[in-house]
Design a protein around this motif. Structure first.
Motif, PDB file in Angstrom:
ATOM      1  N   PHE A 285       0.831  -1.200   0.000  1.00 26.67           N
ATOM      2  CA  PHE A 285       0.000   0.000   0.000  1.00 26.67           C
ATOM      3  C   PHE A 285       0.869   1.254   0.000  1.00 26.67           C
ATOM      4  O   PHE A 285       0.499   2.274  -0.579  1.00 26.67           O
ATOM      5  CB  PHE A 285      -0.935  -0.001   1.212  1.00 26.67           C
TER       6      PHE A 285
ATOM      7  N   GLN B 223      -6.956  -2.723  -6.618  1.00 28.23           N
ATOM      8  CA  GLN B 223      -6.529  -1.593  -5.781  1.00 28.23           C
ATOM      9  C   GLN B 223      -5.177  -1.063  -6.244  1.00 28.23           C
ATOM     10  O   GLN B 223      -4.974   0.147  -6.371  1.00 28.23           O
ATOM     11  CB  GLN B 223      -6.457  -2.025  -4.305  1.00 28.23           C
TER      12      GLN B 223
ATOM     13  N   GLY C 225     -12.188  -6.414  -3.994  1.00 23.20           N
ATOM     14  CA  GLY C 225     -11.720  -5.244  -3.238  1.00 23.20           C
ATOM     15  C   GLY C 225     -11.892  -3.919  -3.954  1.00 23.20           C
ATOM     16  O   GLY C 225     -11.111  -2.988  -3.747  1.00 23.20           O
TER      17      GLY C 225
ATOM     18  N   GLN D 125     -14.215  -8.716 -10.809  1.00 24.18           N
ATOM     19  CA  GLN D 125     -15.199  -9.563 -10.144  1.00 24.18           C
ATOM     20  C   GLN D 125     -15.633  -9.060  -8.774  1.00 24.18           C
ATOM     21  O   GLN D 125     -14.869  -8.374  -8.108  1.00 24.18           O
ATOM     22  CB  GLN D 125     -14.536 -10.913  -9.888  1.00 24.18           C
ATOM     23  N   THR D 126     -16.780  -9.484  -8.379  1.00 28.95           N
ATOM     24  CA  THR D 126     -17.237  -9.246  -7.016  1.00 28.95           C
ATOM     25  C   THR D 126     -16.222  -9.851  -6.041  1.00 28.95           C
ATOM     26  O   THR D 126     -15.675 -10.911  -6.310  1.00 28.95           O
ATOM     27  CB  THR D 126     -18.585  -9.949  -6.803  1.00 28.95           C
ATOM     28  N   GLY D 127     -15.947  -9.133  -4.979  1.00 25.66           N
ATOM     29  CA  GLY D 127     -15.062  -9.670  -3.952  1.00 25.66           C
ATOM     30  C   GLY D 127     -13.589  -9.414  -4.196  1.00 25.66           C
ATOM     31  O   GLY D 127     -12.730  -9.966  -3.505  1.00 25.66           O
TER      32      GLY D 127
ATOM     33  N   TYR E  18      -5.115  -5.106   6.466  1.00 31.05           N
ATOM     34  CA  TYR E  18      -4.753  -5.389   5.073  1.00 31.05           C
ATOM     35  C   TYR E  18      -3.252  -5.228   4.913  1.00 31.05           C
ATOM     36  O   TYR E  18      -2.690  -4.199   5.254  1.00 31.05           O
ATOM     37  CB  TYR E  18      -5.441  -4.413   4.110  1.00 31.05           C
TER      38      TYR E  18
ATOM     39  N   ALA F  21     -12.285  -0.448  -1.561  1.00 35.81           N
ATOM     40  CA  ALA F  21     -11.111   0.280  -1.076  1.00 35.81           C
ATOM     41  C   ALA F  21     -10.362   0.956  -2.222  1.00 35.81           C
ATOM     42  O   ALA F  21      -9.657   1.937  -2.012  1.00 35.81           O
ATOM     43  CB  ALA F  21     -10.177  -0.659  -0.321  1.00 35.81           C
TER      44      ALA F  21
ATOM     45  N   GLU G  64      -1.601  -6.140   1.861  1.00 32.16           N
ATOM     46  CA  GLU G  64      -1.240  -5.950   0.463  1.00 32.16           C
ATOM     47  C   GLU G  64      -2.462  -5.498  -0.336  1.00 32.16           C
ATOM     48  O   GLU G  64      -3.555  -6.005  -0.090  1.00 32.16           O
ATOM     49  CB  GLU G  64      -0.815  -7.310  -0.092  1.00 32.16           C
ATOM     50  N   PRO G  65      -2.272  -4.588  -1.279  1.00 29.30           N
ATOM     51  CA  PRO G  65      -3.435  -4.211  -2.080  1.00 29.30           C
ATOM     52  C   PRO G  65      -3.838  -5.350  -3.018  1.00 29.30           C
ATOM     53  O   PRO G  65      -2.983  -6.124  -3.451  1.00 29.30           O
ATOM     54  CB  PRO G  65      -2.942  -3.009  -2.888  1.00 29.30           C
ATOM     55  N   THR G  66      -5.108  -5.458  -3.314  1.00 33.80           N
ATOM     56  CA  THR G  66      -5.545  -6.426  -4.309  1.00 33.80           C
ATOM     57  C   THR G  66      -5.169  -5.852  -5.684  1.00 33.80           C
ATOM     58  O   THR G  66      -4.871  -4.654  -5.797  1.00 33.80           O
ATOM     59  CB  THR G  66      -7.075  -6.638  -4.241  1.00 33.80           C
TER      60      THR G  66
HETATM   61  P1  ADP Z   1     -15.962  -5.805  -4.451  1.00 27.90           P
HETATM   62  O1  ADP Z   1     -16.546  -4.440  -4.322  1.00 27.90           O
HETATM   63  O2  ADP Z   1     -14.930  -5.903  -5.502  1.00 27.90           O
HETATM   64  O3  ADP Z   1     -17.013  -6.850  -4.597  1.00 27.90           O
HETATM   65  P2  ADP Z   1     -15.152  -5.442  -1.700  1.00 27.90           P
HETATM   66  O4  ADP Z   1     -14.546  -4.127  -1.831  1.00 27.90           O
HETATM   67  O5  ADP Z   1     -16.513  -5.496  -1.088  1.00 27.90           O
HETATM   68  O6  ADP Z   1     -15.199  -6.190  -3.095  1.00 27.90           O
HETATM   69  O7  ADP Z   1     -14.160  -6.387  -0.892  1.00 27.90           O
HETATM   70  C1  ADP Z   1     -14.405  -7.741  -0.710  1.00 27.90           C
HETATM   71  C2  ADP Z   1     -13.741  -8.231   0.565  1.00 27.90           C
HETATM   72  O8  ADP Z   1     -12.343  -8.185   0.436  1.00 27.90           O
HETATM   73  C3  ADP Z   1     -14.098  -7.402   1.762  1.00 27.90           C
HETATM   74  O9  ADP Z   1     -14.393  -8.270   2.821  1.00 27.90           O
HETATM   75  C4  ADP Z   1     -12.841  -6.612   2.062  1.00 27.90           C
HETATM   76  O10 ADP Z   1     -12.735  -6.328   3.430  1.00 27.90           O
HETATM   77  C5  ADP Z   1     -11.762  -7.529   1.567  1.00 27.90           C
HETATM   78  N1  ADP Z   1     -10.562  -6.795   1.121  1.00 27.90           N
HETATM   79  C6  ADP Z   1     -10.539  -5.708   0.324  1.00 27.90           C
HETATM   80  N2  ADP Z   1      -9.275  -5.309   0.093  1.00 27.90           N
HETATM   81  C7  ADP Z   1      -8.472  -6.167   0.744  1.00 27.90           C
HETATM   82  C8  ADP Z   1      -7.046  -6.260   0.902  1.00 27.90           C
HETATM   83  N3  ADP Z   1      -6.213  -5.426   0.300  1.00 27.90           N
HETATM   84  N4  ADP Z   1      -6.574  -7.278   1.659  1.00 27.90           N
HETATM   85  C9  ADP Z   1      -7.419  -8.141   2.252  1.00 27.90           C
HETATM   86  N5  ADP Z   1      -8.766  -8.100   2.160  1.00 27.90           N
HETATM   87  C10 ADP Z   1      -9.293  -7.126   1.406  1.00 27.90           C
END
Ligand code: ADP
Ligand code: MG
Length: 475
Positions: free
Chosen positions: A3, A28, A50, A46-48, A21, A53, A23-25
């Motif tokens: 990050f 991100q 991140g 995809q959904t999930g 957290y 953020a 590491e950034p996904t």
């Molecule tokens: P999306 O909008 O893409 O469907 P979200 O933003 O709701 O996904 O995030 C999905 C899940 O991943 C959440 O539970 C979030 O807390 C977790 N998350 C997001 N970024 C990170 C990260 N960098 N590291 C670990 N977990 C993360």
């Protein structure tokens, strides 16, 4: 990549670290730098993955400079459902804890007076569902001319819910000179059109699908009715060669009920859903991995991020609302080239959702019709269904062997031949309350935003309370 490499402020990095957290996904990592540079952006992932953020973090740093003015929010985030809106608000609270940003949440089903009072004073961030926002705008309670940053989140879901015209109208109320971010899991034509119209020279970021359909997965549809679902499921679990199975359901309450029900029938079953804390989910997962249980009932969000791959069967008790979720779910089977089996229970009401899945995959899914056991049972005893469904003869259940006693464990169950007596012995709780049955079968509709906030909702990943700073009272 960390990050710290993304250009975020120290205060923000501290909050991110404290949120756990490390590491950034990928979305991100790719989205945050251009957003910080005030570029328009289209983020497809995809959904999930991140996405939240990826806009919340840079927005906090962007909004740290400047001041809010009465009735003129400085930024606007549009979300399709109040759960997602509240989840975004929660993210602002979590990551913005070292910043002094003000916020308002405009969503259906909650008392609005506190939120309107906040808006009157001026907020840095306004998070809203399109319908609620339009209402308030029309009542002259809000001006969007000071809104220099717009986020259209979950755009494909907005499309599904019929919000695109509202969004178009909202866009015209915002200043032309602004930064616009659009996030979506998929990019269907109407969303592309919306982006072309309201984003200027956007940077497009696409994170590849984590799970494209694996050809070694044997997919099929098992036709049933909403009332016959549980029978069909049990038949499948016994007739199919199930060693380990994950059963997916669209709702947390169904996960709970189903796990309970299967347990009563002697299956070795566990559950993971969004109302469970992470340690509790991991415990269930360990029981599953360790072989203590061989069936896990799960909701999409709870299963996401958990390392549960390589099961012999994935069974969709409900057809997922989002075709992408289907791909995610069935990707849990068929490990390392080994074949896996994915069976989806379909009722006549699921036709549209199945069509969407078949379209996404580019091919039809075979229908297996009713499993043989159910057909035999029905032929032998045609009155079975209505009798059980009406429920007025439930007291007669004592005449049949109690299910738990009859089958202490799945392994001892002889498939097929016992299907009929077992069905007769359905315990009381097997008859679904009509209200629940109806709700389970519904796809989210546009007016869902007016439903009671605390009621059972699709598992969108956020199950917590409305963030405290919002002072929202449930209405
Ligand atoms: P999306 O909008 O893409 O469907 P979200 O933003 O709701 O996904 O995030 C999905 C899940 O991943 C959440 O539970 C979030 O807390 C977790 N998350 C997001 N970024 C990170 C990260 N960098 N590291 C670990 N977990 C993360
Ligand atoms: Mg999201």
């Amino acid at each position: 990549m960390s990050f710290a490499d993304l250009g975020l402020s120290d205060e923000l990095l501290r909050a991110v670290t404290e949120a756990g957290y490390s590491e950034p996904t990928p979305i991100q990592a790719q989205a945050i730098p251009p957003v910080l540079m005030m570029k328009d952006l289209i983020g497809i992932a995809q959904t999930g993955t991140g996405k939240t953020a990826s806009f919340v973090l840079p927005m906090i740093d962007i909004l740290a400079h400047g001041r809010s003015r009465a009735r003129m929010p400085r930024s606007l985030i549009l979300e399709p459902t109040r759960e997602l809106a509240a989840q975004v608000a929660e993210n602002f609270e979590k990551y913005g804890k070292y910043h002094k940003l003000t916020m308002a949440l405009l969503i259906g089903g909650v008392n609005m007076s506190d939120q309107i009072a906040a808006l009157e004073k001026g907020v840095d961030v306004l998070i809203a569902t399109p319908g609620r926002l339009m209402d308030l705008f029309q009542r002259g309670k809000i001006l969007l001319t000071g809104c220099g940053l717009l986020v259209i989140d979950e755009a494909d879901r907005m499309l599904d819910m019929g919000f695109i015209p509202d969004i178009e109208e909202i866009c015209t109320k915002l200043p032309a000179q602004r930064q616009t971010l659009l996030f979506s899991a998929t990019m269907p034509a109407p969303i592309k059109k919306l982006a072309d119209k309201f984003l200027s020279n956007p940077k497009q970021i696409e994170v590849s699908r984590p799970a494209s359909t694996n050809l070694s997965i044997d997919q099929s549809l098992a036709e049933t009715t909403s009332r016959g679902k549980r029978d069909t499921l049990r038949d499948l679990l016994q007739s199919a060669d199930v060693t380990t199975a994950i059963i997916f359901s669209n709702r947390k309450t169904t996960v709970r009920d189903l796990a309970q029900s299967l347990g009563r029938y002697g299956f070795k079953v566990g559950q993971i859903h969004g109302d469970m804390e992470q340690p509790e989910r991991l415990r269930e997962l360990d029981r599953f991995k360790g072989g203590e249980i061989n069936i896990l009932v799960a909701s999409d969000v709870a299963a996401r991020g958990l390392d549960i791959k390589g099961v012999s069967h994935v069974i969709n008790f409900d057809v997922p609302w989002h075709p992408d979720d289907y791909v995610h779910r069935i990707g849990r089977t068929g490990r390392g080239g080994a074949s896996g089996v994915a069976i989806t229970l379909v009722t006549p009401e699921d036709a549209e959702a199945i069509e969407a899945i078949e379209k996404l995959q580019g091919h039809k899914i075979a229908r297996r019709g009713k499993p043989a056991a159910a057909e035999q049972a029905e032929a032998a005893e045609p009155k079975r269904e209505p009798r059980r469904d009406r429920g007025e003869r439930r007291e007669k259940k004592a005449e049949a062997p109690a299910p738990r006693a009859a089958r202490p464990s799945r392994a001892e169950a002889a498939p097929r031949t016992e299907a009929a007596p077992r069905a007769e012995a359905a315990p009381r709780a097997e008859v679904p309350a009509p209200r629940d049955a109806k709700r389970e079968d519904r796809r989210p509709r546009r007016d869902d935003r007016r439903r009671d906030f605390v009621e059972d909702e699709p598992d969108d990943g956020w199950n917590g309370p409305v963030p405290s700073f919002l002072n929202v009272t449930l209405g």
